[in-house]
Design a protein around this motif. Sequence first.
Motif, PDB file in Angstrom:
ATOM      1  N   GLN A   1       9.552  15.481  30.061  1.00  0.00           N
ATOM      2  CA  GLN A   1      10.254  16.639  29.499  1.00  0.00           C
ATOM      3  C   GLN A   1       9.552  17.197  28.255  1.00  0.00           C
ATOM      4  O   GLN A   1      10.041  18.130  27.626  1.00  0.00           O
ATOM      5  CB  GLN A   1      11.690  16.245  29.136  1.00  0.00           C
ATOM      6  N   LYS A   2       8.417  16.570  27.896  1.00  0.00           N
ATOM      7  CA  LYS A   2       7.622  16.981  26.737  1.00  0.00           C
ATOM      8  C   LYS A   2       8.404  16.860  25.428  1.00  0.00           C
ATOM      9  O   LYS A   2       8.193  17.625  24.484  1.00  0.00           O
ATOM     10  CB  LYS A   2       7.064  18.394  26.917  1.00  0.00           C
ATOM     11  N   LYS A   3       9.315  15.893  25.414  1.00  0.00           N
ATOM     12  CA  LYS A   3      10.029  15.592  24.174  1.00  0.00           C
ATOM     13  C   LYS A   3       9.196  14.684  23.278  1.00  0.00           C
ATOM     14  O   LYS A   3       9.266  14.778  22.050  1.00  0.00           O
ATOM     15  CB  LYS A   3      11.366  14.919  24.485  1.00  0.00           C
ATOM     16  N   ILE A   4       8.437  13.779  23.906  1.00  0.00           N
ATOM     17  CA  ILE A   4       7.628  12.841  23.149  1.00  0.00           C
ATOM     18  C   ILE A   4       6.250  12.723  23.784  1.00  0.00           C
ATOM     19  O   ILE A   4       6.054  13.060  24.966  1.00  0.00           O
ATOM     20  CB  ILE A   4       8.267  11.430  23.085  1.00  0.00           C
ATOM     21  N   LYS A   5       5.295  12.231  23.010  1.00  0.00           N
ATOM     22  CA  LYS A   5       3.956  11.925  23.499  1.00  0.00           C
ATOM     23  C   LYS A   5       3.600  10.523  23.000  1.00  0.00           C
ATOM     24  O   LYS A   5       3.094  10.359  21.891  1.00  0.00           O
ATOM     25  CB  LYS A   5       2.949  12.955  22.989  1.00  0.00           C
TER      26      LYS A   5
ATOM     27  N   GLY B   1      18.796   5.657  22.388  1.00  0.00           N
ATOM     28  CA  GLY B   1      18.678   5.682  20.935  1.00  0.00           C
ATOM     29  C   GLY B   1      17.482   6.499  20.478  1.00  0.00           C
ATOM     30  O   GLY B   1      17.565   7.260  19.509  1.00  0.00           O
ATOM     31  N   ILE B   2      16.361   6.353  21.185  1.00  0.00           N
ATOM     32  CA  ILE B   2      15.176   7.134  20.841  1.00  0.00           C
ATOM     33  C   ILE B   2      15.419   8.618  21.084  1.00  0.00           C
ATOM     34  O   ILE B   2      15.023   9.471  20.282  1.00  0.00           O
ATOM     35  CB  ILE B   2      13.964   6.632  21.647  1.00  0.00           C
ATOM     36  N   ARG B   3      16.112   8.946  22.163  1.00  0.00           N
ATOM     37  CA  ARG B   3      16.422  10.350  22.454  1.00  0.00           C
ATOM     38  C   ARG B   3      17.246  10.970  21.318  1.00  0.00           C
ATOM     39  O   ARG B   3      17.038  12.125  20.939  1.00  0.00           O
ATOM     40  CB  ARG B   3      17.145  10.479  23.786  1.00  0.00           C
ATOM     41  N   ARG B   4      18.186  10.190  20.782  1.00  0.00           N
ATOM     42  CA  ARG B   4      19.000  10.721  19.680  1.00  0.00           C
ATOM     43  C   ARG B   4      18.132  11.016  18.453  1.00  0.00           C
ATOM     44  O   ARG B   4      18.358  12.000  17.741  1.00  0.00           O
ATOM     45  CB  ARG B   4      20.110   9.732  19.334  1.00  0.00           C
ATOM     46  N   VAL B   5      17.152  10.164  18.199  1.00  0.00           N
ATOM     47  CA  VAL B   5      16.247  10.412  17.074  1.00  0.00           C
ATOM     48  C   VAL B   5      15.439  11.683  17.318  1.00  0.00           C
ATOM     49  O   VAL B   5      15.273  12.518  16.414  1.00  0.00           O
ATOM     50  CB  VAL B   5      15.299   9.202  16.867  1.00  0.00           C
TER      51      VAL B   5
ATOM     52  N   HIS C   1      14.418  17.393  15.891  1.00  0.00           N
ATOM     53  CA  HIS C   1      14.313  18.806  16.238  1.00  0.00           C
ATOM     54  C   HIS C   1      15.404  19.633  15.564  1.00  0.00           C
ATOM     55  O   HIS C   1      15.246  20.835  15.374  1.00  0.00           O
ATOM     56  CB  HIS C   1      14.386  18.989  17.756  1.00  0.00           C
ATOM     57  N   ALA C   2      16.513  18.972  15.204  1.00  0.00           N
ATOM     58  CA  ALA C   2      17.589  19.670  14.482  1.00  0.00           C
ATOM     59  C   ALA C   2      17.335  19.676  12.977  1.00  0.00           C
ATOM     60  O   ALA C   2      18.178  20.078  12.202  1.00  0.00           O
ATOM     61  CB  ALA C   2      18.931  19.040  14.790  1.00  0.00           C
ATOM     62  N   MET C   3      16.163  19.157  12.571  1.00  0.00           N
ATOM     63  CA  MET C   3      15.721  19.116  11.176  1.00  0.00           C
ATOM     64  C   MET C   3      16.510  18.126  10.335  1.00  0.00           C
ATOM     65  O   MET C   3      16.475  18.212   9.103  1.00  0.00           O
ATOM     66  CB  MET C   3      15.831  20.498  10.520  1.00  0.00           C
ATOM     67  N   THR C   4      17.183  17.168  10.935  1.00  0.00           N
ATOM     68  CA  THR C   4      17.879  16.157  10.164  1.00  0.00           C
ATOM     69  C   THR C   4      17.403  14.802  10.600  1.00  0.00           C
ATOM     70  O   THR C   4      17.615  14.418  11.744  1.00  0.00           O
ATOM     71  CB  THR C   4      19.397  16.235  10.372  1.00  0.00           C
ATOM     72  N   LEU C   5      16.742  14.054   9.717  1.00  0.00           N
ATOM     73  CA  LEU C   5      16.338  12.693  10.054  1.00  0.00           C
ATOM     74  C   LEU C   5      17.568  11.806  10.030  1.00  0.00           C
ATOM     75  O   LEU C   5      18.214  11.655   9.003  1.00  0.00           O
ATOM     76  CB  LEU C   5      15.305  12.167   9.034  1.00  0.00           C
ATOM     77  N   PRO C   6      17.943  11.191  11.155  1.00  0.00           N
ATOM     78  CA  PRO C   6      19.176  10.422  11.230  1.00  0.00           C
ATOM     79  C   PRO C   6      19.107   9.129  10.437  1.00  0.00           C
ATOM     80  O   PRO C   6      18.058   8.569  10.234  1.00  0.00           O
ATOM     81  CB  PRO C   6      19.304  10.114  12.716  1.00  0.00           C
ATOM     82  N   GLU C   7      20.291   8.700   9.997  1.00  0.00           N
ATOM     83  CA  GLU C   7      20.368   7.421   9.278  1.00  0.00           C
ATOM     84  C   GLU C   7      20.115   6.240  10.202  1.00  0.00           C
ATOM     85  O   GLU C   7      19.536   5.262   9.824  1.00  0.00           O
ATOM     86  CB  GLU C   7      21.752   7.270   8.653  1.00  0.00           C
ATOM     87  N   THR C   8      20.589   6.362  11.439  1.00  0.00           N
ATOM     88  CA  THR C   8      20.395   5.278  12.418  1.00  0.00           C
ATOM     89  C   THR C   8      20.000   5.913  13.738  1.00  0.00           C
ATOM     90  O   THR C   8      20.353   7.050  14.012  1.00  0.00           O
ATOM     91  CB  THR C   8      21.679   4.448  12.638  1.00  0.00           C
ATOM     92  N   PRO C   9      19.260   5.176  14.581  1.00  0.00           N
ATOM     93  CA  PRO C   9      18.908   5.737  15.874  1.00  0.00           C
ATOM     94  C   PRO C   9      20.105   5.787  16.796  1.00  0.00           C
ATOM     95  O   PRO C   9      21.058   5.085  16.608  1.00  0.00           O
ATOM     96  CB  PRO C   9      17.843   4.771  16.392  1.00  0.00           C
TER      97      PRO C   9
END
Length: 364
Positions: free
Chosen positions: A239-243, A347-351, A356-364
């Motif tokens: 899906q070209k979300k990650i490389k 969990g990785i997908r949530r990160v 992409h929403a410009m917010t680094l999450p506190e937890t995955p």
Amino acid sequence: MPKILMLAANPNDTARLRIGEEVRDISEGLQRASHRDEFEIVQRWAVRPRDLQRAMLEESPQIVHFSGHGAGDAGLYFEDVSGNSQLVSGAALAGLFQLIGQKSPINCVLLNGCYSQAQAQAIVEHIPYVIGMSDAMGDRAAIEFAVGFYDALGAGESVDFAFESGKVAMALNSTGDEDVPVLLKGNVKTKTQPASPPASPPVTNPDLNEPLGVFISYSHKDEGLKEELEIHLSALTRQKKIKPWQDRAIEAGTEWDDAIKSELEVAQIILLLVTPRFMASNYIHDIELAQAMERHKAGTARVIPIILKPVDFKGTPFEKLQALPKDAKPVTRWDDQDEAFLDVVQGIRRVVESWHAMTLPETP
């Protein structure tokens, strides 16, 4: 970090060599080395030409070591179906290395056999570093050179340094023949400096069409579990979300230490595949983990520990990071490991979505 394919051929109609002692001494030296967890040794004995090709295809080594007899311009001695000698020419060997290099880059070849310089000169057209022998050399000299060479590689030194270390080992043990080993260099890429880390976290909307770089930090002895994770990450990759990137992707002729550090500096997500072997690796602890945590603290990357096997990580730099899978239960302790990897991937997908929403999450 290299996989070493050790090939041994001592046909019945050739002089006996102390190949077993050579392989044993090399293996013992690497087991004591500071970077011992970064090397894997695979052995093939009584090698026939067919076995040579199969081993190269099956193992995809970064270093190839041949112990046996050479015949100058005529070639190297392998074994035929009866165990007697069968010559393989330098041109044939060069063709094999050229073909395999298209599949998996090979960085160094050591031909530890008498009069093997001619074959080295043919192979170096396709390999960055090739070592051959310009003359006959005694068993003890061959063993001391090989042990000195791999001891230096195991200490994290370059091929050039390791070559000189092998020659010094010969001199220290008074074996003579220090002028016999010859180091040839092919198309070696120039050493580059690691990319500079971003000064601060992204301040503009990330391009949703651009995949996030994912660095996978792991021990080569956990290759199977790493490959399982990559399979489960395939949807995100497609899906070209990650490389995803891991050190098996390092190209021939590249300084692997620089390549790893460079990728660590540009990855947005760094996965730590935590196992006892991961924890025991000095290179991972001193280089990869240290650099990863620096970027995590700076907010320019997110470090995610993935607990693959039961292990004590209390007091580690990543102890306080939220780990995957759920409750940091090791993947191998789940009744269904696919379910565990699914939890990890979610969990990785949530990160990824949070990035992409410009917010680094506190937890995955």
